[in-house]
Design an enzyme around this catalytic site. Structure first.
Site, PDB file in Angstrom:
ATOM      1  N   ASP A   4      -5.145 -20.418  55.091  1.00 33.20           N
ATOM      2  CA  ASP A   4      -5.533 -19.076  54.668  1.00 33.20           C
ATOM      3  C   ASP A   4      -4.417 -18.074  54.922  1.00 33.20           C
ATOM      4  O   ASP A   4      -4.503 -16.933  54.484  1.00 33.20           O
ATOM      5  CB  ASP A   4      -6.797 -18.628  55.417  1.00 33.20           C
ATOM      6  CG  ASP A   4      -8.045 -19.121  54.716  1.00 33.20           C
ATOM      7  OD1 ASP A   4      -7.937 -19.579  53.557  1.00 33.20           O
ATOM      8  OD2 ASP A   4      -9.130 -19.063  55.322  1.00 33.20           O
ATOM      9  N   ASP A  51     -14.692 -26.045  49.187  1.00 35.03           N
ATOM     10  CA  ASP A  51     -14.386 -25.432  50.477  1.00 35.03           C
ATOM     11  C   ASP A  51     -15.339 -25.957  51.551  1.00 35.03           C
ATOM     12  O   ASP A  51     -16.399 -26.532  51.250  1.00 35.03           O
ATOM     13  CB  ASP A  51     -14.533 -23.906  50.324  1.00 35.03           C
ATOM     14  CG  ASP A  51     -13.719 -23.111  51.334  1.00 35.03           C
ATOM     15  OD1 ASP A  51     -13.206 -23.704  52.292  1.00 35.03           O
ATOM     16  OD2 ASP A  51     -13.618 -21.881  51.148  1.00 35.03           O
TER      17      ASP A  51
END
Ligand code: DGJ
Length: 687
Positions: A499, A429
């Site tokens: 997301d 990430d």
């Protein structure tokens, strides 16, 4: 080329240089010597002067394609690919520029890159090095780009090309949520399946500029490369600088043809590793299930239920290390928090493995929290400008990866965790853009190299990771999809798309992503409802249909969702196994886009041999008192008959037969469906 038209360009025409330089197409344009359009290369000599102009010296053509040192790039052997390399020179500066063009005849793509060699006897500053330039007539072209934001990545935007410059770009140190390293220009008459389109996509994950310029004579200049803002590279005598690759694509079969060319190019000539063409394990990720609030028992509860339902891998997301119970601490301290992961990581992984599941883990290796042992020991390892308070974002700084000792320290920690247990997947990430560009590791005259060196360092670390752990499935991520680009696809066969996992929002995000990238690369999960990002409630079936267009997995607490939803999981997993080969390998067609029509969305994947196709139809909003909706289904074999199968919710469609040409040209009627957010899958099989 119009070299026979006034003003002529004999080499001795210095009298009118500023009058003719910008009336002719340039293959790789210079700066400050008379071509007033935006140039691709700019320099500053040690004497402080700008000015560069290139002329042809020689060329060679060879079969295959050479790799680009330290950079991601497409590859192809000599059967499918041939390369033209042109050497140019600025004789005054003794600067050689090697322009490279690799032709992939199987996908109508040309991969372009540029290498600059300083043949002079003193250093020179490169203040701008773009990777590609295309000058051509403006034949009524429109410009197509992708725009977005966090949770709204990659919306398709089309606008006329006006006189002057129009560009998209990123100066955030990553390809970004906001804009995308892609630009296309198409005739206004070009449709989804007909007409011409040209495109450029940058195989790079940092700052970029993609620009169209329409000039006074009706020409356009398209260009792409590293954004010149904050870029300045000191090239010592004898050294070379390799600029990243741009994929130039052409299609005469409309926007859809361009899409399918990109998909084939990336599947065959960019993505690597054992998962390149392999079905990925169906995963369940605990992020939206627990956020930071979990322990071993909670994860095992999820794993037990999940494995019984057919889910194949548990991914432990953020919060397992240091003392990270929220997003305020511990990045950089990659030691397992044994209060949460009680019993240790190996115990947890072994227990998950005993359930027949694989185990995956989350890292954010490029970052450092101010509240971390690492920062307390090495505050100078954060990117910052001396004397200024560095900006925080999500309460974290970016590590200065241009320093070898920083890369090695972080890599060793990540590798130690991976070696401590049977970990088969990593989510890498990156949750903030770069700012406050300053490095304690770089000399004063090299600070302008920081951004590019940071990207090179990221590539080096990921290359090291996949070489040391060749069986690992790597998924890149950046606050969702801020670094979904061809550069990252060279290292990971999949990238978390956004997301926002709401099924309806995902229709646009996935359509924009799939404009360029194969469905096999799009991280897509069935998430909890009400959706955590938009609060929308959609049927579990619909969430499954939309996630099937990507890598497929779950992002919820399977122990807490309604039983009726949970009971659907085995069937969804079975659908994934049934259709994933087709979804991963087939040809993708956009049929209808709800962002344009406001009511429904439809797309299709057709097998390469046209033996089957899968059509996904999502009714976003229902309308009263309407007839059935006519859908045209392209891409099938016109002469074969297809039977519609697998329409459990739609008995009236089951076993209906149509010829391929009928489905394409006449279309078929989709019966009215009651309610909003409803989905249907149509599996067409040739008989
Ligand atoms: C951003 C990612 O996109 C999410 O999926 C999750 O991994 C969080 N970061 C964790 O901090």
């Amino acid at each position: 080329m119009r070299t026979g038209e006034m003003p002529f360009v004999p080499s001795k025409n210095n009298r009118e240089r500023t009058g003719f330089m910008d009336t002719f197409p340039m293959e790789y344009s210079g700066n400050n010597l008379g071509d007033y359009r935006e140039g691709t290369l700019a320099v500053r000599t040690m004497g402080g002067h700008a000015g560069v102009s290139l002329t042809y010296v020689s060329h060679r053509i060879y079969d295959g394609k050479e790799p680009l040192e330290g950079l991601p790039a497409t590859f192809g052997d000599k059967d499918v690919c041939q390369t033209l390399e042109i050497t140019c020179e600025d004789k005054v500066l003794k600067l050689q520029v090697l322009l490279s063009y690799s032709v992939f005849a199987d996908t109508d793509a040309i991969a372009r890159s540029v290498r600059i060699v300083n043949g002079g006897d003193e250093a020179i500053y490169l203040t701008k090095v773009l990777s590609a330039c295309i000058d051509m007539d403006n034949e009524d072209y429109e410009m197509m780009t992708l725009h977005g934001s966090w949770a709204r990545e990659r919306g398709i935007q089309i606008r006329p090309i006006m006189k002057g410059k129009q560009s998209v770009g990123s100066v955030r140190g990553e390809s970004s949520h906001q804009e995308h390293p892609f630009v296309a220009w198409k005739r206004s008459s070009t449709t989804e399946e007909t007409g011409e389109i040209y495109a450029m996509n940058f195989v790079y994950s940092g700052n970029f500029l993609a620009q169209m310029e329409a000039d006074q004579f009706g020409f356009i200049r398209a260009m792409m490369g590293i954004h010149p803002d904050n870029f300045c590279w000191k090239l010592e005598a004898g050294e070379s600088f390799q600029a990243p690759e741009v994929i130039c694509m052409y299609s005469a079969q409309g926007i859809g043809g361009m899409t399918r060319n990109f998909h084939d190019l990336y599947r065959q000539h960019l993505i690597r590793g054992i998962y390149k063409d392999r079905k990925r394990p169906v995963l369940i990720n605990n992020w939206e299930a627990t956020y930071f609030d979990f322990d071993t028992q909670k994860l095992l509860e999820i794993a037990r239920q999940a494995s019984a339902l057919g889910i194949e891998m548990l991914v432990m997301d953020d919060g397992w290390f240091g003392h990270r119970d929220d997003d305020n601490s511990s990045l950089g301290d990659w030691q397992v928090n044994e209060t949460k992961v009680d019993g240790g990581l190996k115990y947890l992984v072994d227990e998950v493995n005993k359930l027949g599941m694989k185990f995956g883990i989350w890292f954010e290796p490029e970052m450092i929290s101010p509240d971390s042992d690492l920062y307390r020991a090495h505050p100078d390892w954060a990117i910052q400008i001396p004397g200024r308070t560095a900006s925080l974002c999500r309460n974290q700084y970016v590590l200065d990866l241009t320093r070898q000792e920083v890369r090695d320290y972080i890599y060793d920690q990540v590798a130690a965790v991976l070696r401590s247990a049977n970990i088969e997947y990593v989510k890498w990430d990156m949750n903030r853009p770069l700012s406050d560009l300053g490095s304690y590791g770089l000399a004063a005259d090299r600070q302008g190299e920081l951004l590019h060196r940071q990207v090179l360092a990221l590539y080096e670390m990921q290359e090291r990771l996949i070489s040391d752990f060749p069986n690992l499935l790597l998924e890149n991520c950046s606050g969702g999809g801020a670094r979904f680009d061809p550069g990252m696809l060279y290292y990971s066969p999949q990238i978390w798309c956004s997301d926002d996992a709401d099924a309806i929002e995902r229709l646009s995000i996935q359509a924009g992503t799939a404009l360029l990238y194969p469905l096999s690369t799009m991280g897509a999960h069935v998430a909890d409802c009400p959706n955590h990002t938009v609060g929308r409630v959609t049927p579990f079936e619909t969430r499954g249909y939309v996630a099937l267009a990507g890598t497929f997995g779950y992002e919820l607490d399977v122990t807490k969702i309604p039983e009726a939803d949970r009971n659907q999981i085995p069937e969804q997993v079975a659908m994934y196994h049934k259709y994933n080969d087709l979804v991963r390998q087939g040809d993708y067609y956009r049929i209808a886009h709800y962002a344009q029509n406001h009511y429904y969305d439809c797309y299709e994947v057709v097998a390469k041999d046209k033996s089957e196709a899968l059509v996904t139809y999502i009714q976003v909003l229902n309308r009263p008192n309407v007839h059935s909706r006519r859908i045209h289904i392209p891409g099938l074999d016109p002469d074969r008959v297809y039977v519609i199968e697998n329409t459990q919710d739609w008995p009236e469609m089951e076993q209906t037969q149509y010829r391929g040409d009928t489905l394409h040209y006449a279309g078929m009627n989709i019966p009215p469906i009651f309610d909003d957010f409803q989905g249907r899958l149509l599996h067409l099989r040739a008989i």
